[in-house]
Design an enzyme around this catalytic site. Structure first.
Site, PDB file in Angstrom:
ATOM      1  N   GLU A  36       4.307  -4.531  12.359  1.00  0.00           N
ATOM      2  CA  GLU A  36       3.307  -3.469  12.146  1.00  0.00           C
ATOM      3  C   GLU A  36       2.193  -4.092  11.316  1.00  0.00           C
ATOM      4  O   GLU A  36       2.383  -4.365  10.125  1.00  0.00           O
ATOM      5  CB  GLU A  36       3.940  -2.285  11.396  1.00  0.00           C
ATOM      6  CG  GLU A  36       5.033  -1.578  12.170  1.00  0.00           C
ATOM      7  CD  GLU A  36       4.522  -0.786  13.366  1.00  0.00           C
ATOM      8  OE1 GLU A  36       3.335  -0.429  13.396  1.00  0.00           O
ATOM      9  OE2 GLU A  36       5.313  -0.552  14.302  1.00  0.00           O
ATOM     10  N   ASN A  56       0.802  -1.230   0.000  1.00  0.00           N
ATOM     11  CA  ASN A  56       0.000   0.000   0.000  1.00  0.00           C
ATOM     12  C   ASN A  56       0.836   1.282   0.000  1.00  0.00           C
ATOM     13  O   ASN A  56       0.416   2.287  -0.546  1.00  0.00           O
ATOM     14  CB  ASN A  56      -1.017  -0.003   1.154  1.00  0.00           C
ATOM     15  CG  ASN A  56      -0.377  -0.108   2.512  1.00  0.00           C
ATOM     16  OD1 ASN A  56       0.773  -0.538   2.642  1.00  0.00           O
ATOM     17  ND2 ASN A  56      -1.100   0.270   3.530  1.00  0.00           N
ATOM     18  N   CYS A 103      -3.088   1.574   6.559  1.00  0.00           N
ATOM     19  CA  CYS A 103      -3.287   0.797   7.790  1.00  0.00           C
ATOM     20  C   CYS A 103      -4.037   1.624   8.819  1.00  0.00           C
ATOM     21  O   CYS A 103      -4.810   1.091   9.600  1.00  0.00           O
ATOM     22  CB  CYS A 103      -1.960   0.301   8.329  1.00  0.00           C
ATOM     23  SG  CYS A 103      -0.729   1.595   8.513  1.00  0.00           S
TER      24      CYS A 103
HETATM   25  P1  NDP Z   1       0.735  -9.311   3.524  1.00  0.00           P
HETATM   26  O1  NDP Z   1       0.798  -9.751   4.932  1.00  0.00           O
HETATM   27  O2  NDP Z   1      -0.029 -10.132   2.561  1.00  0.00           O
HETATM   28  O3  NDP Z   1       2.203  -9.167   2.910  1.00  0.00           O
HETATM   29  C1  NDP Z   1       3.201  -8.361   3.506  1.00  0.00           C
HETATM   30  C2  NDP Z   1       4.563  -8.806   2.989  1.00  0.00           C
HETATM   31  O4  NDP Z   1       4.864 -10.114   3.480  1.00  0.00           O
HETATM   32  C3  NDP Z   1       4.639  -8.908   1.465  1.00  0.00           C
HETATM   33  O5  NDP Z   1       5.905  -8.486   1.035  1.00  0.00           O
HETATM   34  C4  NDP Z   1       4.458 -10.404   1.245  1.00  0.00           C
HETATM   35  O6  NDP Z   1       4.974 -10.834   0.020  1.00  0.00           O
HETATM   36  C5  NDP Z   1       5.263 -10.947   2.410  1.00  0.00           C
HETATM   37  N1  NDP Z   1       4.976 -12.336   2.767  1.00  0.00           N
HETATM   38  C6  NDP Z   1       3.914 -13.100   2.416  1.00  0.00           C
HETATM   39  N2  NDP Z   1       4.013 -14.340   2.992  1.00  0.00           N
HETATM   40  C7  NDP Z   1       5.166 -14.333   3.719  1.00  0.00           C
HETATM   41  C8  NDP Z   1       5.814 -15.292   4.554  1.00  0.00           C
HETATM   42  N3  NDP Z   1       5.304 -16.495   4.773  1.00  0.00           N
HETATM   43  N4  NDP Z   1       6.982 -14.942   5.152  1.00  0.00           N
HETATM   44  C9  NDP Z   1       7.506 -13.713   4.976  1.00  0.00           C
HETATM   45  N5  NDP Z   1       6.940 -12.765   4.200  1.00  0.00           N
HETATM   46  C10 NDP Z   1       5.778 -13.069   3.579  1.00  0.00           C
HETATM   47  O7  NDP Z   1       0.201  -7.800   3.586  1.00  0.00           O
HETATM   48  P2  NDP Z   1      -0.241  -6.882   2.370  1.00  0.00           P
HETATM   49  O8  NDP Z   1       0.911  -6.701   1.429  1.00  0.00           O
HETATM   50  O9  NDP Z   1      -1.542  -7.395   1.846  1.00  0.00           O
HETATM   51  O10 NDP Z   1      -0.458  -5.458   3.082  1.00  0.00           O
HETATM   52  C11 NDP Z   1      -1.665  -5.045   3.616  1.00  0.00           C
HETATM   53  C12 NDP Z   1      -1.677  -5.196   5.121  1.00  0.00           C
HETATM   54  O11 NDP Z   1      -0.595  -4.462   5.690  1.00  0.00           O
HETATM   55  C13 NDP Z   1      -2.922  -4.652   5.772  1.00  0.00           C
HETATM   56  O12 NDP Z   1      -3.370  -5.552   6.754  1.00  0.00           O
HETATM   57  C14 NDP Z   1      -2.442  -3.358   6.426  1.00  0.00           C
HETATM   58  O13 NDP Z   1      -3.218  -2.951   7.526  1.00  0.00           O
HETATM   59  C15 NDP Z   1      -1.052  -3.734   6.811  1.00  0.00           C
HETATM   60  N6  NDP Z   1      -0.226  -2.536   7.012  1.00  0.00           N
HETATM   61  C16 NDP Z   1       0.121  -2.190   8.283  1.00  0.00           C
HETATM   62  C17 NDP Z   1       0.833  -1.033   8.522  1.00  0.00           C
HETATM   63  C18 NDP Z   1       1.218  -0.621   9.916  1.00  0.00           C
HETATM   64  O14 NDP Z   1       2.024   0.288  10.069  1.00  0.00           O
HETATM   65  N7  NDP Z   1       0.683  -1.249  10.958  1.00  0.00           N
HETATM   66  C19 NDP Z   1       1.231  -0.140   7.423  1.00  0.00           C
HETATM   67  C20 NDP Z   1       0.837  -0.614   6.128  1.00  0.00           C
HETATM   68  C21 NDP Z   1       0.119  -1.770   5.942  1.00  0.00           C
HETATM   69  P3  NDP Z   1       4.010 -10.874  -1.279  1.00  0.00           P
HETATM   70  O15 NDP Z   1       3.291  -9.564  -1.346  1.00  0.00           O
HETATM   71  O16 NDP Z   1       4.962 -11.033  -2.362  1.00  0.00           O
HETATM   72  O17 NDP Z   1       3.064 -12.013  -1.041  1.00  0.00           O
END
Ligand code: NDP
Length: 515
Positions: free
Chosen positions: A251, A156, A285
């Protein structure tokens, strides 16, 4: 845009181990704009070895030397702002202004902030102790870089939430490997290019493009994982990191409530609800995800939000001022948003604005305002992460607080009241890592203020002293300068010394009074 495979890929030790590249799409148009490598675990190991090899020299540059690179990068980012915005917009579909305000602005501030504050936050701290056993000795708490940090980021905010945490990790003297989301890797690759141009030594910052498996491989290779993403994936990361006792900072997701009290400035509250509900297509988020309005101002609030939402422009972001609400970024998220809206409508809610997917190509969902909602509906309980704003009428402040806290999440929240003392009193009762009064989201721009989730929204925090100290080992030093050749408590034990220590313990702690 050209393929960026050459920029990111280390040469695989075994060619057969290389996987097919990942196509990056512009979600506003559906057009493929680049292809990046999908790194294998072996390739991640090679990046890690390289990062570790160059880290000591980066640490040895000291705060001054590292700050020079970061300040150059700050200038690079402002000089190249249009190029960076274009890259972010092309891979996320967000509005130009969303990329400018929440990404370039943030990044430019963060480079300078960490360059300036790292020496202060990580300076040796002299410690005074009440223990008589260490009288005369020097006690110091010292922060040393952990070594190699793995940062895993979501789609995002490719600059703010993926790359952003790399800045304090680097400022502390670590090497960093960033694993961006597979669907938004281009901004991270551009920032790697920027840091090279600004004189960062090769290998200190590397980007591991790939899917979830690449992220999982990274967890096994590093000294600490900074993860931003969904709560579900965060739990998996923490579970895996437990195997090697690798520290994690998480986070995670949110379902941020906004409370509008009956004495609120309704115009300001409506503007904030609309903007921070729809900003970045609602894919923030700390977006406002649900609103509770006290009955006396409910109708006025809904009328204002409805009128403002109807005026929003949505369409492909082709430059500054061309759209208010961009496309969604992640295809499955579009289905989540539609599922939440349809669930609400089926259970009796009304969409006073929007309520449908937009026409393709691209990932579009209409800005949507829902009323007559309640907590039986998914849109009030689960993270929607889209351009929706469900508004619920509440009987009184107690009901608003109870409903705001009725969530597994606790990331951020906001309270609106003209009586700021009342607003603050309500804010203090909300179970969230950050709460704003008569504002929302703005706390995120104050890098001095920690930002981290309560409950299922995370572990640890970013920003502030903790936002850089987490990338360091906290080392305690005790230096004995003036001493005898033997301390009185050492061998051989004797009844005489035991008696003296007994008296000392009574004298120090046996009075039953506070010092
Ligand atoms: P995901 O949890 O789907 O993915 C986050 C990252 O983790 C991506 O790079 C993903 O790779 C990677 N990933 C996926 N599976 C694994 C694994 N088993 N081990 C290690 N890494 C892995 O989140 P989203 O990308 O869908 O992001 C949206 C979410 O992030 C929302 O819930 C939002 O609220 C949260 N968010 C929180 C923030 C905060 O500050 N608290 C800020 C911004 C977002 P890939 O995409 O290649 O699958």
């Amino acid at each position: 845009m050209a393929s960026v495979e050459e920029q990111a890929a280390p040469q695989p030790a075994d060619e057969s181990a290389a996987r097919a590249g990942i196509e990056v799409e512009n979600p506003a148009t559906g057009e493929v704009i680049a292809t990046v490598p999908d790194l294998t675990a072996e390739q991640v190991r090679e990046l890690a070895a390289r990062g570790r090899a160059v880290q000591p020299a980066w640490e040895a540059l000291g705060f001054e030397g590292r700050a020079r690179v970061l300040v150059r990068a700050q200038k690079w980012l402002t000089d190249n702002a249009d190029r960076v915005i274009q890259t972010i917009v092309s891979e996320t579909g967000k509005a130009w202004e969303d990329a400018q305000l929440a990404e370039v602005f943030y990044g430019a501030n963060a480079f300078g902030f960490w360059a300036k504050n790292a020496p202060k936050y990580l300076a040796d701290e002299k410690v005074k102790s009440s223990s008589v056993l260490v009288k005369g000795k020097k006690l110091v708490l010292r922060y040393r870089p952990l070594g190699l940090i793995g940062v895993i980021g979501p789609w995002n905010y490719p600059l703010t939430n993926s790359f952003g945490d790399c800045i304090p990790a680097l400022a502390a003297g670590n090497s960093v490997i960033l694993k961006p989301s597979e669907i938004t890797p281009l901004t991270s690759l551009l920032m790697a290019e920027a840091l090279r141009e600004c004189g960062l030594p090769d290998g200190v910052f590397q980007v591991a493009t790939g899917r979830g498996a690449t992220g999982a491989a990274l967890v096994d290779e590093v000294d600490m994982i900074m993860f931003t993403g969904s709560t579900a994936t965060g739990k998996k990361v923490m579970q895996q990191a437990a195997e090697t006792l690798t520290p994690v900072s998480l986070e995670l997701g949110g379902k941020d409530p906004m409370i509008v009290l009956s004495d609120a400035d309704v115009e300001r509250a409506a503007n904030h609800a609309l903007y921070y509900g729809m900003f970045n297509g609602g894919q923030t988020c700390i977006s406002i995800e649900r609103v509770y309005v006290e009955a006396p101002v409910y109708d006025e609030f809904v009328a204002k939000v409805t009128e403002k939402a109807r005026a929003l422009r949505q369409g492909p972001p082709t430059g500054p001022g061309t759209t208010d609400v961009g496309s969604m970024t992640f295809p499955p998220q579009l289905d989540v948003v539609d599922r939440h809206v349809q669930d609400a409508l089926a259970k009796g809610a009304r969409a006073v604005v929007g309520g449908h997917r937009g026409a393709g190509p691209g990932l579009w969902y209409e800005p949507t305002v829902l009323v007559d909602v309640d907590h039986t509906m998914d849109c009030m309980r689960e993270e929607t992460f889209g351009p929706t704003l469900p508004i619920m009428k509440v009987g009184d402040t107690e009901e608003a607080i109870r409903l705001a806290n009725d969530s597994p999440y606790g990331l951020a929240a906001s309270v609106f009241s003209k009586d700021v003392a009342r607003g603050e009193a309500v804010a203090r009762r909300i179970e969230a890592g950050a709460v704003c009064v008569n504002d929302a989201v703005a706390n995120y721009t104050a890098l001095e203020l920690p930002m981290g989730g309560a409950k299922a929204s995370g572990l640890g925090s970013r920003h502030g002293a903790g936002g850089i100290r987490k990338f360091c080992q906290h080392q305690a030093l005790l230096v004995s300068r003036f001493h005898l050749s033997k301390e009185p408590h050492m061998y051989p034990y004797s009844a005489k010394m035991t008696g003296r220590f007994g008296k000392l313990i009574k004298l120090l702690y046996g009075r039953g009074k506070r010092d």
